[in-house]
Design a protein around this motif. Structure first.
Motif, PDB file in Angstrom:
ATOM      1  N   SER A   1       0.854  -1.182   0.000  1.00 54.91           N
ATOM      2  CA  SER A   1       0.000   0.000   0.000  1.00 54.91           C
ATOM      3  C   SER A   1       0.888   1.229   0.000  1.00 54.91           C
ATOM      4  CB  SER A   1      -0.917   0.024   1.234  1.00 54.91           C
ATOM      5  OG  SER A   1      -0.146   0.022   2.420  1.00 54.91           O
ATOM      6  N   GLY A   2       0.347   2.331  -0.503  1.00 54.62           N
ATOM      7  CA  GLY A   2       1.161   3.541  -0.558  1.00 54.62           C
ATOM      8  C   GLY A   2       2.266   3.401  -1.586  1.00 54.62           C
ATOM      9  N   ALA A   3       3.502   3.521  -1.123  1.00 59.13           N
ATOM     10  CA  ALA A   3       4.660   3.410  -2.010  1.00 59.13           C
ATOM     11  C   ALA A   3       4.925   1.943  -2.308  1.00 59.13           C
ATOM     12  CB  ALA A   3       5.868   4.077  -1.373  1.00 59.13           C
ATOM     13  N   ALA A   4       4.075   1.343  -3.132  1.00 55.29           N
ATOM     14  CA  ALA A   4       4.133  -0.102  -3.376  1.00 55.29           C
ATOM     15  C   ALA A   4       5.436  -0.515  -4.039  1.00 55.29           C
ATOM     16  CB  ALA A   4       2.943  -0.517  -4.244  1.00 55.29           C
ATOM     17  N   LEU A   5       5.938   0.286  -4.975  1.00 54.17           N
ATOM     18  CA  LEU A   5       7.160  -0.093  -5.678  1.00 54.17           C
ATOM     19  C   LEU A   5       8.352  -0.103  -4.733  1.00 54.17           C
ATOM     20  CD1 LEU A   5       8.327  -0.851  -8.388  1.00 54.17           C
ATOM     21  CD2 LEU A   5       8.654   1.576  -8.888  1.00 54.17           C
ATOM     22  N   ASP A   6       8.466   0.886  -3.887  1.00 52.67           N
ATOM     23  CA  ASP A   6       9.552   0.907  -2.904  1.00 52.67           C
ATOM     24  C   ASP A   6       9.408  -0.241  -1.917  1.00 52.67           C
ATOM     25  OD1 ASP A   6      10.637   3.112  -4.095  1.00 52.67           O
ATOM     26  OD2 ASP A   6       9.767   4.554  -2.684  1.00 52.67           O
ATOM     27  N   GLN A   7       8.183  -0.523  -1.499  1.00 53.00           N
ATOM     28  CA  GLN A   7       7.968  -1.624  -0.561  1.00 53.00           C
ATOM     29  C   GLN A   7       8.330  -2.968  -1.185  1.00 53.00           C
ATOM     30  OE1 GLN A   7       3.877  -1.216   0.549  1.00 53.00           O
ATOM     31  NE2 GLN A   7       4.176   0.760   1.544  1.00 53.00           N
TER      32      GLN A   7
ATOM     33  N   THR B   1      12.405  -7.750  -1.681  1.00 50.90           N
ATOM     34  CA  THR B   1      13.175  -8.726  -2.454  1.00 50.90           C
ATOM     35  C   THR B   1      14.448  -9.164  -1.747  1.00 50.90           C
ATOM     36  OG1 THR B   1      14.192  -6.878  -3.653  1.00 50.90           O
ATOM     37  CG2 THR B   1      12.265  -7.914  -4.649  1.00 50.90           C
ATOM     38  N   GLY B   2      15.120  -8.229  -1.053  1.00 49.37           N
ATOM     39  CA  GLY B   2      16.333  -8.596  -0.329  1.00 49.37           C
ATOM     40  C   GLY B   2      16.079  -9.619   0.768  1.00 49.37           C
ATOM     41  N   PRO B   3      15.165  -9.328   1.728  1.00 55.94           N
ATOM     42  CA  PRO B   3      14.863 -10.333   2.758  1.00 55.94           C
ATOM     43  C   PRO B   3      14.317 -11.636   2.192  1.00 55.94           C
ATOM     44  CG  PRO B   3      14.094  -8.173   3.447  1.00 55.94           C
ATOM     45  CD  PRO B   3      14.530  -8.037   2.029  1.00 55.94           C
TER      46      PRO B   3
ATOM     47  N   ALA C   1       2.061  17.953  -5.236  1.00 53.97           N
ATOM     48  CA  ALA C   1       2.537  16.581  -5.440  1.00 53.97           C
ATOM     49  C   ALA C   1       1.865  15.640  -4.443  1.00 53.97           C
ATOM     50  CB  ALA C   1       4.049  16.521  -5.274  1.00 53.97           C
ATOM     51  N   PRO C   2       1.446  14.454  -4.902  1.00 54.01           N
ATOM     52  CA  PRO C   2       0.891  13.460  -3.966  1.00 54.01           C
ATOM     53  C   PRO C   2       1.970  12.927  -3.044  1.00 54.01           C
ATOM     54  CG  PRO C   2       1.147  12.511  -6.160  1.00 54.01           C
ATOM     55  CD  PRO C   2       1.458  13.967  -6.287  1.00 54.01           C
ATOM     56  N   THR C   3       1.573  12.611  -1.835  1.00 54.24           N
ATOM     57  CA  THR C   3       2.520  12.096  -0.846  1.00 54.24           C
ATOM     58  C   THR C   3       2.364  10.583  -0.718  1.00 54.24           C
ATOM     59  OG1 THR C   3       0.912  12.514   0.926  1.00 54.24           O
ATOM     60  CG2 THR C   3       2.517  14.259   0.434  1.00 54.24           C
ATOM     61  N   GLY C   4       3.403   9.967  -0.173  1.00 52.56           N
ATOM     62  CA  GLY C   4       3.359   8.537   0.063  1.00 52.56           C
ATOM     63  C   GLY C   4       3.486   7.698  -1.186  1.00 52.56           C
ATOM     64  N   THR C   5       4.169   8.185  -2.209  1.00 52.26           N
ATOM     65  CA  THR C   5       4.377   7.415  -3.420  1.00 52.26           C
ATOM     66  C   THR C   5       5.849   7.026  -3.534  1.00 52.26           C
ATOM     67  OG1 THR C   5       4.882   9.292  -4.868  1.00 52.26           O
ATOM     68  CG2 THR C   5       2.562   8.769  -4.507  1.00 52.26           C
ATOM     69  N   SER C   6       6.134   6.168  -4.509  1.00 49.60           N
ATOM     70  CA  SER C   6       7.513   5.724  -4.711  1.00 49.60           C
ATOM     71  C   SER C   6       8.355   6.764  -5.439  1.00 49.60           C
ATOM     72  CB  SER C   6       7.528   4.413  -5.506  1.00 49.60           C
ATOM     73  OG  SER C   6       6.887   3.385  -4.782  1.00 49.60           O
ATOM     74  N   GLY C   7       7.731   7.792  -5.976  1.00 51.49           N
ATOM     75  CA  GLY C   7       8.479   8.856  -6.635  1.00 51.49           C
ATOM     76  C   GLY C   7       8.766   9.991  -5.671  1.00 51.49           C
ATOM     77  N   SER C   8       9.881  10.642  -5.854  1.00 48.02           N
ATOM     78  CA  SER C   8      10.273  11.748  -4.974  1.00 48.02           C
ATOM     79  C   SER C   8      10.657  12.949  -5.817  1.00 48.02           C
ATOM     80  CB  SER C   8      11.465  11.330  -4.094  1.00 48.02           C
ATOM     81  OG  SER C   8      12.562  10.932  -4.895  1.00 48.02           O
ATOM     82  N   PRO C   9      10.414  14.163  -5.312  1.00 47.01           N
ATOM     83  CA  PRO C   9      10.802  15.370  -6.053  1.00 47.01           C
ATOM     84  C   PRO C   9      12.296  15.379  -6.364  1.00 47.01           C
ATOM     85  CG  PRO C   9       9.348  15.905  -4.217  1.00 47.01           C
ATOM     86  CD  PRO C   9       9.722  14.461  -4.046  1.00 47.01           C
ATOM     87  N   GLN C  10      12.648  16.087  -7.438  1.00 45.97           N
ATOM     88  CA  GLN C  10      14.033  16.133  -7.901  1.00 45.97           C
ATOM     89  C   GLN C  10      14.591  17.548  -7.740  1.00 45.97           C
ATOM     90  OE1 GLN C  10      15.634  13.352  -8.935  1.00 45.97           O
ATOM     91  NE2 GLN C  10      13.774  12.209  -8.445  1.00 45.97           N
ATOM     92  N   PRO C  11      15.164  17.866  -6.564  1.00 49.34           N
ATOM     93  CA  PRO C  11      15.678  19.235  -6.369  1.00 49.34           C
ATOM     94  C   PRO C  11      16.867  19.556  -7.265  1.00 49.34           C
ATOM     95  CG  PRO C  11      16.255  17.809  -4.518  1.00 49.34           C
ATOM     96  CD  PRO C  11      15.311  17.036  -5.361  1.00 49.34           C
TER      97      PRO C  11
END
Length: 934
Positions: A269-275, A280-282, A411-421
């Motif tokens: 849920s939320g940032a599904a791609l990051d989760q 995968t590692g564990p 910008a929506p929060t809690g997603t797998s994408g992050s702003p690019q400063p």
């Protein structure tokens, strides 16, 4: 340099500074908003795939076999073992421990031999019974007699088993009957196979459900039959359901432990791609962690690793991880979507940079007199550059900060994408540094004339040729690299180079085309056409930047429309390929519905799939395995009258319907090209054994070869989805279904076509498919599949990105065009004013403005269409859109001609509107203004 001077300069440059601020504000806002939005779409797409996969089968599971012979007498605590499932996730660390939960446990025995009673009907070589404890099956069953097997069997009674109606009928038993079963002996412990008695507690039928619980569990409802391996005859294989303590009772009877399985669910849920990436590692170390925590020592009987789960000694734990391959496949699809997005992003960046360049050129043109005066009064180049920077830099920095803040707020929060400063800082720095560079080029000290004028003109011409050749070479190299390795962050700028090359070609064609126009204009009586064409040819290099902006903007919009149109059209093809018709149902094994199974308003067609070994009649070479599909040509033609495959099947396979005649003369067959290449001249034979009959050879007589278009026909979609890639294919008549024995590894596909609107409703199609093939069939409806494809996160995200960038590029291009026309309007107005002093009328002056800008409109329309249509053809090898549409082949590129015409008409109308505006302003000028301009 004083603050008063800076304020005065700022007030004079306020409109153009506002343009620069608007460009910087929008771009920095995109740097903050777009990555978060794109990450949300990626998360949505991944959740859709994970949920769809987990609806069919668990993505993660654990399994092990308990050791029941470590105590005397053998014992097994089934309840404690199943309850220990949640403790197995304790070995997962980090986010994986919170995202993975145990949803339930079950156990399964391997096939055991049924000793009694003997099944009625044809004599079987053997009868195999498999036992399973599936707590989740209860909501899918309805007992027509008896009751479910008890989880706690009364003392003195044998373990209880429940059978389906079809299984009970095949075995000739009912509720209350007893079964004697012989299990496999345990090596090193037993010298003879153990026997056990089971009590049939009830008979059930399965209920219709929308989920995919029955996928892979079809034998719980229908028995399967297959040829015996080491003797003639047929094996009857059935499966029954047992209660919780059946394994405890069977262990007491000397039966080895079953295979215990725990299903694990990944909750994203939320940032599904990051989760998912964090899982995968564990998961890759999960098996080793379980062995380290739960396994010590070696089993003295099997010499395997000995583990302890829930206080029960077990064998090694096996981890089945299907989430990692799913994430790998999704990552490849996501990378393709990102690569397609780079084309639109780079084009927007190029248009924005061109807009900034035009705005700065106009700003310097407006300040040209002041710059010359300041230069004449002794101001240095550095002072003039710093003055321009002092005026513009604060505006650019403030606009960048405001844009970044606005982007973060939207910008929506809690997603797998992050702003690019860093990207936002690069955009702001690029705009800020463009101003001093162009100011320095405008106010630098001119070179002293040391050569002849002709030499300087030759040098300038040589530089232009070198520059054009460099651009064309870079474009060619970029296209070659793009076709060979696909797009990336750098190669995504190739469309910009293509647009620049097209503009250079157009600028080179300007003199030739306008020279052709000038020839008849010279001989004409009027001077308006001649002067307009001459001025257009003279101003062509000056309008090159405006032409580049228009061509790139139009080309990007046409390319985006082509991608969206291709995906939209491909979705229908992909949905048709997935379902074959209005709906399809797939069941394991060979299922023969009743003759009157077709409901009113619905047409059906059956396809039976077998896996056989063929022997070539000409050379005796064996070909294995081969997928054989038995169809009824008339049914296929009724389902899809316009299908090329149905027409070929109806024309080539229609013949005698007598099964004996077909077996004697050979079944007419259509072959895939790879199978035809294995046997070019003769037919094929296959040894088949039906229950109660002697082995016989079945002959397949080739009557044609399937073309590539026929192999991609949607009618084959549901059945070929179950065939491994590269497997040869043979299509024959429905007579093969009567001549070949049933196969548990085969499948039956039912295609449904609705003839009335009511019958075409998804619920009606599902009900009809479930009635024909049973509730355990996997049913797909075309409308539902199409809706799922259209709402896919990657597809919607790509469409939104192209729509957003196209709109922003169009707005930026419009701003650049207005600025460019303003920049060059002085020369056009000066020419018109001079001619008016010579007696040119107002109407003729308006026509002159129109003729001067008409070539720009035509050239931009031609260039934009050329770039939009040329780019996808150049990138055809790397423009893979199958992941967005489904289907076996790359969808054909379809240009959105309505969008293309609208864009061209809009740009042309805009340029002509500018001409009309200039003409109206020129007619309103008084004599004094005309003389001053002239």
């Amino acid at each position: 340099m004083t603050r008063r001077l800076i304020r005065r300069e700022s007030r004079g440059d306020l409109p153009l500074l506002a343009c620069l601020a608007a460009v910087v504000l929008v771009l920095t806002a995109l740097c903050a908003w777009a990555p978060a939005f794109a990450g949300g779409q990626e998360d949505r797409a991944l959740r859709q795939r994970v949920e769809a996969s987990q609806a069919q089968a668990p993505l993660i599971s654990l399994s092990t076999t308990p050791q029941v012979f470590t105590t005397v007498p053998p014992a097994l605590d089934t309840a404690a073992l199943l309850d220990a499932g949640p403790t197995l996730t304790e070995q997962l660390t980090g986010p994986a421990a919170r995202r993975v939960t145990v949803t339930g446990g079950s156990y399964d025995y391997e096939q055991a031999s049924l000793i009694s009673p003997r099944p009625p009907g044809p004599a079987y070589a053997a009868t195999q019974l498999s036992l399973s404890h599936l707590p989740s099956a209860r909501v899918h069953l309805h007992y027509v007699s008896g009751q479910p097997p008890a989880d706690r069997t009364p003392l003195g009674t044998p373990p209880q088993v429940a059978l389906s109606q079809a299984t009970a009928r095949a075995l000739g038993v009912r509720a209350g009957s007893r079964l004697t079963v012989q299990f496999t002996k345990t090596l090193g412990v037993q010298s003879a196979p153990p026997h056990a008695t089971l009590l049939v507690s009830g008979v059930y039928r399965i209920t219709a459900t929308r989920d995919d619980f029955w996928s892979g569990r079809e034998t719980l409802d229908q028995p399967s039959r297959y040829p015996a391996e080491r003797s003639a005859g047929t094996v009857l294989a059935v499966r029954g359901l047992v209660g919780l303590d059946a394994a405890d009772l069977l262990a007491g009877a000397g039966v080895g432990g079953p295979r215990f399985t725990w299903q694990l669910r990944a909750d994203l849920s939320g940032a599904a791609l990051d989760q998912a990436r964090a899982l995968t590692g564990p998961l890759s170390q999960y098996g080793a962690a379980l062995d380290e925590a739960l396994c010590q020592g070696v089993d003295p009987i099997t010499s395997d690793l000995s583990c302890h789960v829930g206080g029960q000694p077990t064998g090694p734990l096996l981890v089945i991880d299907s989430l990692t391959p799913l994430l790998t496949a999704f990552t490849a699809q996501d990378q393709q979507a990102r690569r397609l997005a780079t084309f639109a992003v780079d084009a927007l960046a190029a248009v924005a940079l061109a807009t900034v360049t035009v705005a700065i050129r106009l700003l310097l043109r407006r300040r040209q007199a002041q710059l010359r005066l300041q230069r004449a009064r002794g101001a240095s180049t550095v002072r003039l550059v710093l003055l321009r920077c002092a005026v513009a830099w604060p505006v650019v920095v403030i606009a960048g900060l405001l844009g970044w803040a606005a982007g973060l707020a939207l910008a929506p929060t809690g997603t797998s994408g992050s702003p690019q400063p860093m990207t936002a800082a690069l955009v702001t720095s690029s705009v800020a540094l463009t101003l001093p560079v162009m100011t320095w080029l405008a106010v630098r000290e001119p070179r002293r004339p040391g050569r002849l004028r002709r030499s300087r003109r030759n040098i300038a011409l040589g530089r232009r040729v070198v520059l054009e050749l460099t651009v064309l070479t870079a474009t060619t190299a970029g296209v070659v690299a793009l076709r060979s390795q696909g797009p990336d962050g750098i190669l995504g700028a190739v469309p910009v180079l293509v647009a620049l090359s097209v503009v250079l070609v157009l600028l080179r064609c300007y003199p030739f085309v306008l020279r052709l126009v000038l020839r008849p204009a010279r001989r004409g009586r009027g001077t308006v056409g001649f002067i307009g064409a001459a001025r257009a040819a003279h101003d062509a290099p000056a309008t090159g930047l405006a032409l580049f902006v228009l061509v790139l903007t139009l080309g990007t919009a046409v390319f985006g429309g082509l991608v969206n149109r291709t995906i939209d059209d491909g979705l229908a093809t992909g949905a048709a390929w997935s379902t074959g018709a209005d709906a399809s149902a797939t069941a394991a094994g060979t299922v023969t519905p009743a003759a009157d199974s077709r409901a009113t308003g619905t047409r059906t067609a059956l396809q039976h799939r077998y896996t056989v070994d063929l022997t070539g009649q000409a050379d005796g070479a064996e070909i294995s395995p081969v997928a054989v599909i038995a169809v009824d040509p008339g049914q296929l033609a009724a389902i899809a009258p316009k299908s090329p495959l149905a027409a070929t099947v109806l024309a080539r396979l229609t013949g005698p319907t007598n099964a004996r005649a077909g077996a004697h003369s050979g079944l007419p067959s259509l072959l895939s090209p790879d199978l035809r290449a294995r046997e070019r001249t003769g037919g094929f034979t296959s040894r088949v054994v039906r229950a109660g009959q002697r082995p016989r050879d079945l002959v397949f007589r080739p009557v044609g070869t399937l073309s590539a278009a026929e192999l991609r026909d949607p009618l084959l979609g549901p059945v070929t989805a179950q065939i491994a890639a590269g497997t040869p294919l043979l299509i024959t008549t429905a007579d093969a279904a009567r001549l070949m024995p049933p196969q548990s590894s085969g499948s039956t596909v039912l295609l449904l076509k609705a003839e009335t609107p009511a019958a075409g409703e998804p619920a009606a199609l599902r009900a009809e498919a479930s009635r024909v093939l049973g509730p355990q069939a996997r049913i797909r409806v075309r409308s539902e599949t199409s809706s799922a494809l259209q709402t896919d996160g990657l597809t919607r995200g790509l469409g939104t990105l192209y729509a957003t960038t196209s709109i922003l590029a169009a707005l930026s291009g419009l701003l650049a065009l207005v600025l460019e026309l303003t920049l060059t309007s002085h020369e056009r107005s000066r020419t018109t004013s001079f001619l008016r002093t010579l007696g040119l009328g107002g109407t003729a002056a308006g026509a002159l403005h129109f003729l001067q800008l008409l070539p720009l409109a035509l050239a931009s329309a031609v260039g934009g269409i050329l770039v939009g249509l040329l780019e996808p053809r150049l990138m055809a090898q790397t423009l893979d859109l199958r992941q967005f549409t489904g289907g076996p082949a790359q969808p054909a590129l379809h240009t959105d001609f309505s969008l293309t015409v609208a864009l061209v008409a809009g740009v042309t109308a805009l340029i002509l509107a500018a001409a009309v505006t200039e003409a109206v302003l020129a007619r309103r000028r008084g004599l004094g203004a005309v003389l001053r301009l002239a």
